[in-house]
Design a protein around this motif. Structure first.
Motif, PDB file in Angstrom:
ATOM      1  N   CYS A   1       0.818  -1.212   0.000  1.00  0.00           N
ATOM      2  CA  CYS A   1       0.000   0.000   0.000  1.00  0.00           C
ATOM      3  C   CYS A   1       0.854   1.266   0.000  1.00  0.00           C
ATOM      4  CB  CYS A   1      -0.929  -0.007   1.209  1.00  0.00           C
ATOM      5  SG  CYS A   1      -2.154  -1.338   1.193  1.00  0.00           S
ATOM      6  N   ALA A   2       2.156   1.106  -0.227  1.00  0.00           N
ATOM      7  CA  ALA A   2       3.082   2.249  -0.295  1.00  0.00           C
ATOM      8  C   ALA A   2       2.986   3.116   0.961  1.00  0.00           C
ATOM      9  CB  ALA A   2       2.821   3.065  -1.551  1.00  0.00           C
ATOM     10  N   ARG A   3       2.940   2.459   2.112  1.00  0.00           N
ATOM     11  CA  ARG A   3       2.920   3.169   3.388  1.00  0.00           C
ATOM     12  C   ARG A   3       4.188   2.812   4.169  1.00  0.00           C
ATOM     13  NH1 ARG A   3      -2.908   3.679   4.801  1.00  0.00           N
ATOM     14  NH2 ARG A   3      -3.937   3.825   2.782  1.00  0.00           N
ATOM     15  N   GLU A   4       4.433   3.586   5.212  1.00  0.00           N
ATOM     16  CA  GLU A   4       5.520   3.260   6.127  1.00  0.00           C
ATOM     17  C   GLU A   4       4.918   2.628   7.374  1.00  0.00           C
ATOM     18  OE1 GLU A   4       9.182   5.361   8.621  1.00  0.00           O
ATOM     19  OE2 GLU A   4       8.055   6.521   7.125  1.00  0.00           O
ATOM     20  N   ALA A   5       5.267   1.387   7.630  1.00  0.00           N
ATOM     21  CA  ALA A   5       4.710   0.681   8.782  1.00  0.00           C
ATOM     22  C   ALA A   5       5.175   1.323  10.079  1.00  0.00           C
ATOM     23  CB  ALA A   5       5.122  -0.787   8.745  1.00  0.00           C
ATOM     24  N   ASP A   6       4.350   1.203  11.097  1.00  0.00           N
ATOM     25  CA  ASP A   6       4.718   1.632  12.445  1.00  0.00           C
ATOM     26  C   ASP A   6       4.440   0.473  13.384  1.00  0.00           C
ATOM     27  OD1 ASP A   6       5.221   2.766  14.867  1.00  0.00           O
ATOM     28  OD2 ASP A   6       3.799   4.423  14.668  1.00  0.00           O
ATOM     29  N   PRO A   7       5.473  -0.246  13.796  1.00  0.00           N
ATOM     30  CA  PRO A   7       5.244  -1.437  14.639  1.00  0.00           C
ATOM     31  C   PRO A   7       4.727  -1.123  16.034  1.00  0.00           C
ATOM     32  CG  PRO A   7       7.591  -0.984  14.421  1.00  0.00           C
ATOM     33  CD  PRO A   7       6.891  -0.053  13.473  1.00  0.00           C
ATOM     34  N   LYS A   8       4.719   0.148  16.431  1.00  0.00           N
ATOM     35  CA  LYS A   8       4.194   0.527  17.739  1.00  0.00           C
ATOM     36  C   LYS A   8       2.710   0.847  17.601  1.00  0.00           C
ATOM     37  CE  LYS A   8       5.058   3.633  21.653  1.00  0.00           C
ATOM     38  NZ  LYS A   8       5.878   4.770  22.162  1.00  0.00           N
ATOM     39  N   VAL A   9       1.860   0.101  18.308  1.00  0.00           N
ATOM     40  CA  VAL A   9       0.408   0.210  18.144  1.00  0.00           C
ATOM     41  C   VAL A   9      -0.251   0.497  19.492  1.00  0.00           C
ATOM     42  CG1 VAL A   9      -1.686  -0.972  17.382  1.00  0.00           C
ATOM     43  CG2 VAL A   9       0.492  -1.437  16.230  1.00  0.00           C
ATOM     44  N   PHE A  10      -1.133   1.492  19.516  1.00  0.00           N
ATOM     45  CA  PHE A  10      -1.949   1.746  20.703  1.00  0.00           C
ATOM     46  C   PHE A  10      -2.958   0.618  20.886  1.00  0.00           C
ATOM     47  CE2 PHE A  10      -6.216   3.275  22.002  1.00  0.00           C
ATOM     48  CZ  PHE A  10      -5.953   3.519  23.334  1.00  0.00           C
ATOM     49  N   VAL A  11      -3.120   0.167  22.115  1.00  0.00           N
ATOM     50  CA  VAL A  11      -4.123  -0.855  22.437  1.00  0.00           C
ATOM     51  C   VAL A  11      -4.848  -0.451  23.719  1.00  0.00           C
ATOM     52  CG1 VAL A  11      -2.970  -2.789  21.295  1.00  0.00           C
ATOM     53  CG2 VAL A  11      -2.373  -2.241  23.646  1.00  0.00           C
ATOM     54  N   TYR A  12      -6.128  -0.793  23.780  1.00  0.00           N
ATOM     55  CA  TYR A  12      -6.879  -0.557  25.016  1.00  0.00           C
ATOM     56  C   TYR A  12      -7.439  -1.878  25.517  1.00  0.00           C
ATOM     57  CZ  TYR A  12     -11.404  -0.854  22.542  1.00  0.00           C
ATOM     58  OH  TYR A  12     -12.487  -1.279  21.829  1.00  0.00           O
ATOM     59  N   ALA A  13      -7.735  -1.938  26.797  1.00  0.00           N
ATOM     60  CA  ALA A  13      -8.214  -3.168  27.434  1.00  0.00           C
ATOM     61  C   ALA A  13      -9.736  -3.150  27.519  1.00  0.00           C
ATOM     62  CB  ALA A  13      -7.614  -3.316  28.827  1.00  0.00           C
TER      63      ALA A  13
ATOM     64  N   ALA B   1      -0.704  -1.692  12.427  1.00  0.00           N
ATOM     65  CA  ALA B   1       0.716  -1.380  12.286  1.00  0.00           C
ATOM     66  C   ALA B   1       1.098  -1.092  10.846  1.00  0.00           C
ATOM     67  CB  ALA B   1       1.558  -2.539  12.831  1.00  0.00           C
ATOM     68  N   GLY B   2       0.522  -1.829   9.905  1.00  0.00           N
ATOM     69  CA  GLY B   2       0.885  -1.674   8.507  1.00  0.00           C
ATOM     70  C   GLY B   2       0.284  -0.456   7.848  1.00  0.00           C
ATOM     71  N   LEU B   3      -0.935  -0.096   8.263  1.00  0.00           N
ATOM     72  CA  LEU B   3      -1.637   1.020   7.627  1.00  0.00           C
ATOM     73  C   LEU B   3      -1.829   2.208   8.559  1.00  0.00           C
ATOM     74  CD1 LEU B   3      -4.333  -0.914   5.576  1.00  0.00           C
ATOM     75  CD2 LEU B   3      -2.040  -0.205   4.897  1.00  0.00           C
ATOM     76  N   ARG B   4      -1.199   2.139   9.734  1.00  0.00           N
ATOM     77  CA  ARG B   4      -1.179   3.238  10.699  1.00  0.00           C
ATOM     78  C   ARG B   4      -2.592   3.659  11.111  1.00  0.00           C
ATOM     79  NH1 ARG B   4       4.335   5.179  10.381  1.00  0.00           N
ATOM     80  NH2 ARG B   4       3.804   7.048  11.576  1.00  0.00           N
ATOM     81  N   LEU B   5      -3.354   2.667  11.558  1.00  0.00           N
ATOM     82  CA  LEU B   5      -4.651   2.954  12.153  1.00  0.00           C
ATOM     83  C   LEU B   5      -4.447   3.561  13.536  1.00  0.00           C
ATOM     84  CD1 LEU B   5      -6.626  -0.318  11.288  1.00  0.00           C
ATOM     85  CD2 LEU B   5      -6.236   1.694   9.848  1.00  0.00           C
ATOM     86  N   GLY B   6      -5.570   3.912  14.171  1.00  0.00           N
ATOM     87  CA  GLY B   6      -5.483   4.543  15.481  1.00  0.00           C
ATOM     88  C   GLY B   6      -5.139   3.611  16.610  1.00  0.00           C
ATOM     89  N   GLY B   7      -5.237   2.309  16.380  1.00  0.00           N
ATOM     90  CA  GLY B   7      -4.929   1.341  17.423  1.00  0.00           C
ATOM     91  C   GLY B   7      -5.753   0.093  17.260  1.00  0.00           C
ATOM     92  N   ASN B   8      -5.911  -0.653  18.353  1.00  0.00           N
ATOM     93  CA  ASN B   8      -6.661  -1.897  18.302  1.00  0.00           C
ATOM     94  C   ASN B   8      -7.208  -2.241  19.678  1.00  0.00           C
ATOM     95  OD1 ASN B   8      -7.517  -4.080  16.571  1.00  0.00           O
ATOM     96  ND2 ASN B   8      -6.178  -5.433  17.733  1.00  0.00           N
ATOM     97  N   GLU B   9      -8.329  -2.945  19.685  1.00  0.00           N
ATOM     98  CA  GLU B   9      -8.909  -3.454  20.923  1.00  0.00           C
ATOM     99  C   GLU B   9      -8.081  -4.618  21.439  1.00  0.00           C
ATOM    100  OE1 GLU B   9     -13.412  -4.209  22.524  1.00  0.00           O
ATOM    101  OE2 GLU B   9     -12.951  -4.933  20.517  1.00  0.00           O
ATOM    102  N   SER B  10      -8.186  -4.872  22.744  1.00  0.00           N
ATOM    103  CA  SER B  10      -7.490  -6.004  23.361  1.00  0.00           C
ATOM    104  C   SER B  10      -8.371  -6.583  24.459  1.00  0.00           C
ATOM    105  CB  SER B  10      -6.157  -5.542  23.959  1.00  0.00           C
ATOM    106  OG  SER B  10      -5.572  -6.544  24.763  1.00  0.00           O
ATOM    107  N   TYR B  11      -8.374  -7.907  24.563  1.00  0.00           N
ATOM    108  CA  TYR B  11      -9.074  -8.595  25.646  1.00  0.00           C
ATOM    109  C   TYR B  11      -8.034  -9.334  26.490  1.00  0.00           C
ATOM    110  CZ  TYR B  11     -13.424  -7.717  23.137  1.00  0.00           C
ATOM    111  OH  TYR B  11     -14.480  -7.117  22.519  1.00  0.00           O
TER     112      TYR B  11
END
Length: 389
Positions: A140-152, A333-343
């Motif tokens: 997708c011609a993006r720069e990955a960011d391996p650091k991802v926000f997660v919430y519980a 991480a690949g498309l630089r979304l705002g984060g992800n849910e976590s359980y």
């Protein structure tokens, strides 16, 4: 050398739990686990892609076995390959699955297709020898960011669970490194939920923010009553107040709740996403979109959804997918979304991160594992390999 799909295997497994939200209990909940077996070999092991559907929707073994698996296996093998002929093309596999399917009806079949799609992308990235998030960024011609926000996510209703137990649960998430925690509302009276919210806010004050989730329970009057109560508190968001397809309700609610709202986990196509943004009164400067690829036809469709968002002035950074699974982590991480849910404690072994990953200051760092990274989670890959091998 060309790659062939040898088999698509599925097993429906229970993820039963006595917890409940405002709408359903999980005592009889199931999930479909899928293995896409290929003839490719990497590091001495046959490449198998794995996938499963997110919690909250039942396993789709019938649809997978009766409709989508046969279409893949009956297709000419070369019709599923990319231009190099050395790997699968997820879009071609997706198109093959959707042959003879009418538009609309984005319900159970979107879950079945999304589950297989996850497994296909896992296989594709493994064949490339790359983490999916790296492969996705490249394509997708993006720069990955391996650091991802997660919430519980937690705070479910549970037999015998009082405020002290709710407080202890939320405190445990903060102690594990989370800076945002989420609890359920709408399964009790407004006054009782107010008390529960205040108990949690008192517990986590200064250490984390609180989000609340009604799971689509409210009619407009009740949603507004809750909005008037909730706007007194510094919440991270007010989630899915009403039916996910009631865009008028969502739009009207924005007039009563100035803080951030979130919805979208129960919308299963880019068309539904477009209608939410057209008619739902969502505000791109503060609100959050929770589309979950594992429930909505997979990553191939999620990319189309992101195109819709971009065309309507939304940034992918406003997306924090539902589901708490590693597929969405890779997309984030690949498309630089705002984060992800976590359980952290629920829906195991499917939720969570690879075993080496820890939460620090509300973020995780993606490990450099080929594919989605299931092999890094010992309890999960054990179940997966039982299906494939």
């Amino acid at each position: 050398m060309s790659v062939r799909i040898l088999d698509v295997k599925e097993v429906t497994q229970p993820i039963a739990s006595p917890i409940r939200n405002a709408y359903i209990d999980f005592s009889k909940m199931t999930t479909s686990l899928v293995a896409v077996v290929t003839d490719a070999v990497r590091d001495g092991r046959r490449v198998v892609g794995y996938g499963f559907n997110s919690n909250g929707r039942y396993g789709q073994g019938g649809l997978i076995r009766e409709r989508f698996r046969p279409r893949i296996l009956e297709a000419a093998p070369e019709s599923l390959l990319d231009e190099s002929g050395e790997n699968l093309d997820p879009d071609k596999v997706w198109d093959t699955m959707m042959q003879n399917e009418k538009p609309g009806g984005h319900g159970e079949r979107s879950v079945a297709v999304g589950t297989i799609d996850m497994a296909v992308w896992d296989a594709v990235a493994k064949i490339e020898g790359k983490p999916l998030f790296r492969l996705l960024a490249e394509r997708c011609a993006r720069e990955a960011d391996p650091k991802v926000f997660v919430y519980a996510a937690g705070g479910y209703y549970y037999p015998g669970k009082d405020d002290s137990m709710l407080r202890a649960e939320m405190r445990s998430y903060v102690e594990r490194g989370y800076t945002v925690v989420k609890m359920k509302i709408g399964g009790a009276s407004l006054d009782e939920d107010r008390r529960r919210i205040e108990a949690v806010l008192d517990e986590i004050e200064g250490d984390a923010q609180l989000a609340v989730d009604a799971n689509g329970r409210f009619d407009l009057v009740t949603a507004i009553d809750y909005a008037r109560m909730l706007r007194d508190y510094p919440l991270f968001w007010y989630e899915e107040a009403g039916d996910p397809l009631d865009y008028a309700l969502q739009s009207a609610l924005s007039e009563f709740y100035p803080g951030p709202m979130a919805t979208g986990e129960n919308l299963f196509s880019h068309q539904d996403a477009r209608n939410l943004l057209r008619y739902g009164g969502m505000r791109p400067d503060r609100d959050w979109l929770q589309f979950d690829c594992a429930l909505s036809y997979g990553l191939c469709e999620y990319l189309r959804t992101l195109e819709v968002l971009s065309g309507m002035g939304w940034s992918p950074s406003r997306c924090i997918p539902h589901g708490g699974h590693q597929m969405s982590l890779n997309i984030a991480a690949g498309l630089r979304l705002g984060g992800n849910e976590s359980y952290p404690d629920l829906f195991q072994p499917y939720g969570g991160f690879p075993d080496s990953v820890k939460v620090q200051d509300g973020h995780i760092v993606m490990p450099e594992l080929p594919g989605i990274g299931f092999e890094g989670k010992a309890d999960l890959i054990r179940v997966m390999r039982q299906l494939a091998e």
